[in-house]
Design an enzyme around this catalytic site. Structure first.
Site, short mmCIF file in Angstrom:
data_model
loop_
_atom_site.label_atom_id
_atom_site.label_comp_id
_atom_site.label_asym_id
_atom_site.label_seq_id
_atom_site.Cartn_x
_atom_site.Cartn_y
_atom_site.Cartn_z
N GLY A 37 0.79 -1.21 0.00
CA GLY A 37 0.00 0.00 0.00
C GLY A 37 0.83 1.27 0.00
N GLY B 116 6.06 4.27 -8.80
CA GLY B 116 6.78 3.02 -8.98
C GLY B 116 5.84 1.82 -9.01
CG HIS B 117 3.54 0.73 -5.60
ND1 HIS B 117 3.82 1.79 -4.77
CD2 HIS B 117 3.96 -0.38 -4.94
CE1 HIS B 117 4.38 1.34 -3.65
NE2 HIS B 117 4.47 0.03 -3.74
CD GLU C 71 15.33 -4.53 -12.58
OE1 GLU C 71 16.05 -3.51 -12.68
OE2 GLU C 71 15.22 -5.36 -13.49
CG ASP D 39 12.58 -3.59 -2.18
OD1 ASP D 39 13.29 -2.98 -1.36
OD2 ASP D 39 11.40 -3.29 -2.41
CD GLN E 114 10.73 -7.75 -1.75
OE1 GLN E 114 10.60 -7.50 -0.57
NE2 GLN E 114 10.09 -7.09 -2.70
CB SER F 109 10.83 4.28 -1.08
OG SER F 109 10.53 3.56 0.10
#
Length: 279
Positions: A31, A36-37, A148, A150, A153, A185
């Site tokens: 959320g 970026g999302h 990318e 993260d 991850q 972020s």
């Protein structure tokens, strides 16, 4: 756009997509969405017929309860952004649905989760792979998109997906940056003005490393550390330079693409940045 809050409802909607022979892309998020999302959503839309997004602040990947409590949330804003982006399904589950009472099962990559950033944040990647495995099971997508930024991850999730034979194509999407170079972020909103300005040192250090004419692992490490340590408001927490896909250690002259992964703290806010640097 269908918004559901239970696993049963989610599976019913996805079953409808499948009955129409439609492919499904998944974008897992915590959320407080940003551009970026939306790039992840756009990538999923380009590759599949339907896009599902999950919004779940995962408690198992936070080592500090106060960090979990302070994580920014704005469901109404998130849903407006997803609706505008043309998302088809949003799952917003409760913790008890993702982690049923008495649950005992974890998913962990034994090596990748416990090196590099995993040493700085013990248990973090175990929480990531456990929740992502469950989200994969809930939605059962054809494609899943992750940023990318993260980077470790992303590689951990790719390893887990391969090891557990999930029939899912995991796609890494390049970092989306603010106009001044700061990697986007959800944590950026917690930065004060001076720390927000100081955080630009992360992208500046990567630019300096990328510009080196004679690239060695030691040279990359030296210029990045020097650049960040010269910023008094930055506390360097992690600097790892590894083989881009396996995350194996590197040394000497740069002969193949290397992933540079940074973590630094600014006023109590931990930020990440990353770049793959070619020889």
């Amino acid at each position: 756009m269908k918004v559901v809050r239970t696993i049963t409802e989610c599976r019913e909607v996805v079953a409808g997509f499948r009955q129409a022979n439609e492919t499904v892309g998944l974008v897992p998020t915590m959320g407080f969405l940003h551009a970026g999302h939306m790039e992840l959503v756009a990538t999923a839309k380009a590759r599949t017929d339907r896009v599902a997004v999950t919004i779940f602040v995962n408690p198992s990947q936070f080592g500090d309860a106060s960090d979990l409590d302070s994580y920014p949330r704005d469901e109404e804003r998130d849903l407006a952004m997803l609706r505008e982006a043309g998302v088809d399904l949003v799952l917003i589950p409760e913790v008890i649905d993702v982690y049923p009472e008495g649950d005992e099962t974890i998913v962990e990559t034994t090596r990748m989760a416990n090196i590099l950033h995993g040493e700085v944040r013990p248990g973090h990647f175990r929480g990531v792979t456990t929740v992502v495995a469950r989200l994969f099971n809930f939605v059962q997508p054809d494609v899943a998109c992750f940023g990318e930024k993260d980077y470790q991850q992303l590689q951990v999730i790719k390893r887990m997906t391969k090891d557990l034979a999930f029939p899912i194509d995991v796609i890494g999407v390049p970092i989306v940056r603010e106009d001044d170079g700061l990697a986007m972020s959800s944590r950026n909103v917690r930065l004060g003005a001076e720390d927000r300005e100081a955080a630009l040192v992360l992208s500046r250090s990567l630019n300096a490393a990328d510009a080196l004419a004679d690239k060695t692992i030691e040279g990359l490490r030296e210029i990045i550390a020097h650049t960040i340590n010269a910023e008094p408001r930055a506390t360097l927490r992690g600097l790892d330079i590894v083989q881009a896909e396996t995350l194996a250690d590197l040394s000497g002259p740069l002969t193949s693409p290397a992933a540079v992964m940074l973590s630094a703290e600014f006023g109590g806010v931990l930020l990440l940045d990353q770049r793959v640097i070619a020889p």
